[in-house]
Design a protein around this motif. Structure first.
Motif, PDB file in Angstrom:
ATOM      1  N   ARG A 651     -26.364  50.323  66.183  1.00 36.83           N
ATOM      2  CA  ARG A 651     -26.340  51.457  67.113  1.00 36.83           C
ATOM      3  C   ARG A 651     -25.351  51.216  68.254  1.00 36.83           C
ATOM      4  NH1 ARG A 651     -32.008  51.443  65.875  1.00 36.83           N
ATOM      5  NH2 ARG A 651     -32.421  50.067  67.662  1.00 36.83           N
ATOM      6  N   ASN A 652     -25.312  49.988  68.757  1.00 38.77           N
ATOM      7  CA  ASN A 652     -24.426  49.695  69.880  1.00 38.77           C
ATOM      8  C   ASN A 652     -22.956  49.756  69.482  1.00 38.77           C
ATOM      9  OD1 ASN A 652     -26.610  49.343  71.567  1.00 38.77           O
ATOM     10  ND2 ASN A 652     -26.673  47.110  71.330  1.00 38.77           N
ATOM     11  N   THR A 653     -22.657  49.312  68.263  1.00 38.58           N
ATOM     12  CA  THR A 653     -21.256  49.280  67.813  1.00 38.58           C
ATOM     13  C   THR A 653     -20.877  50.512  67.006  1.00 38.58           C
ATOM     14  OG1 THR A 653     -21.841  48.084  65.778  1.00 38.58           O
ATOM     15  CG2 THR A 653     -21.309  46.759  67.739  1.00 38.58           C
ATOM     16  N   ASP A 654     -21.860  51.378  66.705  1.00 35.82           N
ATOM     17  CA  ASP A 654     -21.621  52.563  65.885  1.00 35.82           C
ATOM     18  C   ASP A 654     -20.959  52.181  64.560  1.00 35.82           C
ATOM     19  OD1 ASP A 654     -22.004  55.327  65.615  1.00 35.82           O
ATOM     20  OD2 ASP A 654     -19.894  55.729  66.048  1.00 35.82           O
ATOM     21  N   SER A 655     -21.452  51.080  63.975  1.00 34.96           N
ATOM     22  CA  SER A 655     -20.858  50.568  62.737  1.00 34.96           C
ATOM     23  C   SER A 655     -21.944  49.931  61.879  1.00 34.96           C
ATOM     24  CB  SER A 655     -19.766  49.539  63.041  1.00 34.96           C
ATOM     25  OG  SER A 655     -20.321  48.398  63.677  1.00 34.96           O
ATOM     26  N   ILE A 656     -21.578  49.640  60.632  1.00 29.67           N
ATOM     27  CA  ILE A 656     -22.506  49.028  59.687  1.00 29.67           C
ATOM     28  C   ILE A 656     -21.772  47.897  58.969  1.00 29.67           C
ATOM     29  CG2 ILE A 656     -21.934  50.594  57.783  1.00 29.67           C
ATOM     30  CD1 ILE A 656     -25.486  49.445  58.572  1.00 29.67           C
ATOM     31  N   ASN A 657     -22.487  46.799  58.701  1.00 31.40           N
ATOM     32  CA  ASN A 657     -21.890  45.636  58.058  1.00 31.40           C
ATOM     33  C   ASN A 657     -21.873  45.840  56.549  1.00 31.40           C
ATOM     34  OD1 ASN A 657     -20.731  43.127  57.910  1.00 31.40           O
ATOM     35  ND2 ASN A 657     -22.471  42.004  58.739  1.00 31.40           N
ATOM     36  N   MET A 658     -20.697  45.711  55.922  1.00 29.10           N
ATOM     37  CA  MET A 658     -20.542  46.027  54.504  1.00 29.10           C
ATOM     38  C   MET A 658     -19.855  44.895  53.754  1.00 29.10           C
ATOM     39  SD  MET A 658     -21.772  49.099  53.876  1.00 29.10           S
ATOM     40  CE  MET A 658     -20.945  49.539  52.330  1.00 29.10           C
TER      41      MET A 658
END
Length: 829
Positions: A651-658
């Protein structure tokens, strides 16, 4: 039959509103008020009504979101609606213009529904005058409406009207049950009131004539609406007709031999699959919804003359054991089966296993000795609905392998992993997708889910590159989303098939993704620039994947924008990555570290992550391996649905680890090949010891790829004593096996051959004709002329060097006892 069809729609319309066991003066099948049958008939109708209330199905939904009292001001004193309503022309079809007219009448009836609701809730003495006012308003306006408007039969229903209470019959059944709930009230005992009630029943009868068969999920949902309508009508004769029709719908849908008559396109097929829009596989959300509604109806009519028969319960047992149970793994729905869309899995499928488990329990309670109670109890005990509970790692899942040949869906299940592939051919269409965004995980381009925990793809779709889906060979940056419901997008070749012995399997497809014109299958437009022959060999601990004839397929309208990738997997990165390329030093990539790297592999590339091992094998030349371990921006169209499941860092980085692992074939491959093996449910130490380290016990030495070219794919597993072979086309092609054996085929087939357990015994074969006709697809937003292939009765293979074979030419029938092509046929030689 017309009367039966009328009752069908009647029942379907009753599902959403309340039931009225006390109603009298109901219309008969011709709409006139008359006798409702014998005393015993009425007692059974009363019993159905009581059970209907006990199910909690007799609920009412208000008409509008604004204050109900606003509806009072929408009507003239004589009952006329203040807003003019459009007239319908005789025989008018349900066109876009017809829908607009239809919507105006729905808005009118929503206001009437609000008046009926006010009437029903003004029950105390000090509101008696209000109650009389509202009831008179409802009766006056409906009398006005029925006198002035006659809707053509073709405009009586909207297919998806049940979703918003939009169908006119749904609205009328709500109004009728609210208004006549206390029919003996003196204010309703009038000639006009009886006329309106008879008209509501008559309307329901007409509406039923416009509804299709009951095998599809939408119509199963509507069965409760129809039941509410039948309870309102209180006519055992109508109930008889409807239940007769409903009983006939509880059969296998084997399609129709006449391609011009495709009305019977939804339902359960002989392979156990469930189709909802003709050729779309929907055992996920819609399928379980269908199952639940059917069992609710079975519970509703239990103990009456309309109770389900043993034959009906046997059919539901088949649907569960051969179809529904295969799409669940560790408490959730298989991602490569068919939830309706790829987007709302958190909101729309978390509750599916529980609903499925409830349905299984309900079937057990209702069916008695009609089904195998012991087998059903075993299934019930093995449906895990608590997979997400921390520390719950003891799963009792089923082993097995199943190919659903009508939907090109193949699933390989062990108690600690599940691998499923969604292919397609000219016979099968892509599932529905959302209109405004280009993403879908279930397009039939060979999409493969590899699950150990069952949440590998749960958040991955937030950062998914939808142009290179897991298990597919696609041109990067060329989208392959399925489009709207009824998409004309398909895989053009008819070769797509799988064979199985019930525990292992082989499946394959030829790929050429296209979109057809509205009127025919001629001159389709390409939608992705990649072509390939693809095969999957499902062994006990390893899944071997082969590809050949990987090439760019050119089209003037298709821009060449990216390399062609075979994506081995693309998942949510939840831990460290371990990898080794050829003889290089192994490396570990921490979960918090980003690493985008290209590897030129001359022998083998190994990678492990999330209890899954991957082995990429070089072919004649070096293979280019692409590793992407990175954080990607959250998909803006999805993140609002996943906020509660995201980590604080996400949520803080507006990203997801892939993590994405792929083979890069470059922009213009020329008949390229690939070979990789997936080892699911294995820890890092075991993966290194059993597959990476050189030793006499290396399990890769048990697997031999015998052929991988444009003609055939063949793999031998020494430990299992099993061959998997795919012949992509006819023409008497030969595959050389071990120990001087060979096989030739005159036809495109997928087959497995198992060596005898004892020396001198017979070999066992499992074969599927790869180019089978299947069933004619739905005509819903698809080419107007359905595809129906050429029927094939037998195929011929030639075996050489098999000591048990008395005849080298084996003629094998490819039709099962159900007369269906595409299924596995067992033979010995």
């Amino acid at each position: 039959m017309k009367k039966v069809l009328a009752c069908m729609a009647l029942m379907l319309a009753v599902v959403i509103s309340g039931c009225n066991p006390n109603a009298e003066g109901s219309a008969d099948s011709n709409g006139s008020t008359g006798d409702n049958g014998s005393a015993s008939d009425r007692i059974e109708m009363e019993q159905v009504a009581d059970q209907f209330r006990e199910q909690g199905r007799a609920f009412v939904i208000r008409g509008h979101s604004y204050d109900w009292l606003d509806s009072v001001n929408q009507f003239q004193p004589d009952g006329a609606y203040k807003t003019p309503l459009p007239l319908f022309n005789p025989g008018e079809e349900l066109t876009s213009a017809g829908r607009e007219k239809f919507d105006a009448h729905r808005v009118y009836l929503k206001d009437v529904l609000n008046l009926a609701y006010l009437h029903n809730n003004a029950k105390n003495d000090n509101k008696k005058n209000d109650r009389t006012q509202y009831s008179e308003q409802v009766i006056n306006t409906l009398d006005w409406w029925f006198s002035n408007y006659t809707l053509p039969q073709g405009v009586y229903n909207v297919t998806f009207g049940y979703q918003e209470l939009g169908n006119i019959t749904d609205l009328l059944s709500n109004i009728g049950n609210l208004l006549y709930n206390n029919f003996h009230s003196e204010e309703l005992v009038t000639e006009k009131s009886n006329r309106v009630k008879a008209a509501i029943v008559e309307y329901g009868l007409h509406n039923t004539n416009s509804l299709p068969q009951l095998k599809g999920a939408n119509w199963a949902f509507r069965s409760i609406t129809v039941m509410r309508y039948l309870v309102f009508a209180n006519d055992p004769g109508l109930m008889n007709d409807y239940m007769e029709l409903y009983g006939k719908s509880l059969t296998l849908n084997r399609g129709l031999p006449d391609p011009d008559n495709q009305s019977d396109k939804d339902g359960i097929w002989p392979d156990g699959s469930f189709t909802h829009h003709g050729d779309m596989n929907y055992w996920g959300m819609y399928g379980v919804g269908w199952l639940s509604e059917v069992l609710c109806l079975a519970d509703l009519v239990k103990g009456t003359r309309w109770a389900f028969t043993d034959k009906h319960f046997e059919f539901l047992e088949f649907a569960i054991m051969e179809g529904a149970r295969w799409v669940f793994y560790r408490g959730n729905v298989e991602y490569s089966s068919a939830p309706k869309r790829a987007t709302y899995l958190i909101d729309r499928t978390d509750w599916m296993p529980g609903k499925f488990k409830d349905a299984v329990g309900q079937l057990m309670a209702l069916s008695g000795d009609a089904i195998d109670q012991q087998a059903m109890k075993q299934l019930y005990d093995n449906i895990d609905t608590e997979w997400a509970v921390a520390g719950n790692d003891q799963y009792q899942e089923f082993d097995g392998h199943r190919m659903f040949w009508n939907t090109d869906y193949q699933v390989h299940r062990r108690n600690n992993y599940s691998v499923a592939v969604r292919r397609s051919s000219l016979r099968t269409r892509a599932p529905e997708d959302r209109k405004e965004t280009s993403f879908h995980l279930h397009f039939g381009s060979g999409y493969t889910s590899i699950l150990t925990k069952n949440d590998e793809y749960r958040l991955a779709r937030l950062g998914m590159d939808y142009s290179t889906l897991p298990g597919t060979t696609l041109e990067k940056d060329q989208q392959v989303n399925s489009g709207l419901a009824g998409s004309r997008r398909r895989n053009q070749p008819t070769f797509s098939a799988g064979t199985t012995d019930g525990l292992h399997g082989v499946g394959s497809m030829q790929q050429r993704l296209v979109e057809f014109k509205v009127d025919s299958f001629e001159d389709p437009a390409l939608i992705n620039g990649a072509g390939a022959n693809k095969s999957n060999f499902f062994f006990e601990s390893e899944i071997v994947n082969l590809g050949s004839s990987v090439e760019r397929i050119t089209d003037n309208a298709l821009a060449h924008t990216g390399d062609i990738w075979t994506t081995i997997n693309q998942v949510h990165r939840t831990g460290n990555i371990w990898l080794q390329s050829d003889d290089d030093v192994a490396q570990t990539i921490e979960a918090s570290t980003e690493n985008n790297e290209d590897f030129q592999v001359s022998n083998r590339f190994y990678l492990w992550h999330g209890d899954i091992g991957y082995i990429i094998q070089a072919q004649d030349t070096e293979v280019s391996v692409k590793l992407l371990a990175e954080r990607r921006p959250l998909n803006p169209a999805l993140k609002k649905d996943y906020l509660k499941a995201l980590s604080e860092e996400d949520r803080n980085t507006d990203s997801i680890n892939m993590l994405q692992l792929a083979i890069n074939h470059g922009p213009f491959p020329d008949g390229d090949r690939y070979q990789y093996t997936v080892v699911p449910a294995i820890d890092l130490d075991s993966f290194q010891r059993q597959y990476v380290n050189t030793s006499a016990n290396n399990k890769l030495d048990q697997i031999s790829v015998l052929q991988n070219d444009c003609k055939a794919h063949a793999v031998y597993h020494k430990a299992l004593k099993m061959y998997g072979i795919v012949f992509f086309e006819g023409g008497n092609h030969e595959v050389t096996l071990s120990d001087g054996r060979s096989i030739r085929s005159e036809d495109p087939v997928v087959l497995m051959i198992k060596e005898p357990a004892e020396e001198g015994g017979k070999f066992t074969g499992y074969l599927t004709y790869g180019d089978f006709r299947g069933t004619a697809p739905s005509t819903m937003k698809t080419p107007d002329t359905p595809f129906v292939g050429t029927k094939e009765d037998n195929v011929v293979i030639n075996v050489t060097g098999f000591p048990s074979a008395s005849n080298t030419n084996l003629t094998i029938p490819v039709n099962t006892t159900l007369g269906e092509e595409g299924s596995t046929v067992k033979f010995t030689f």
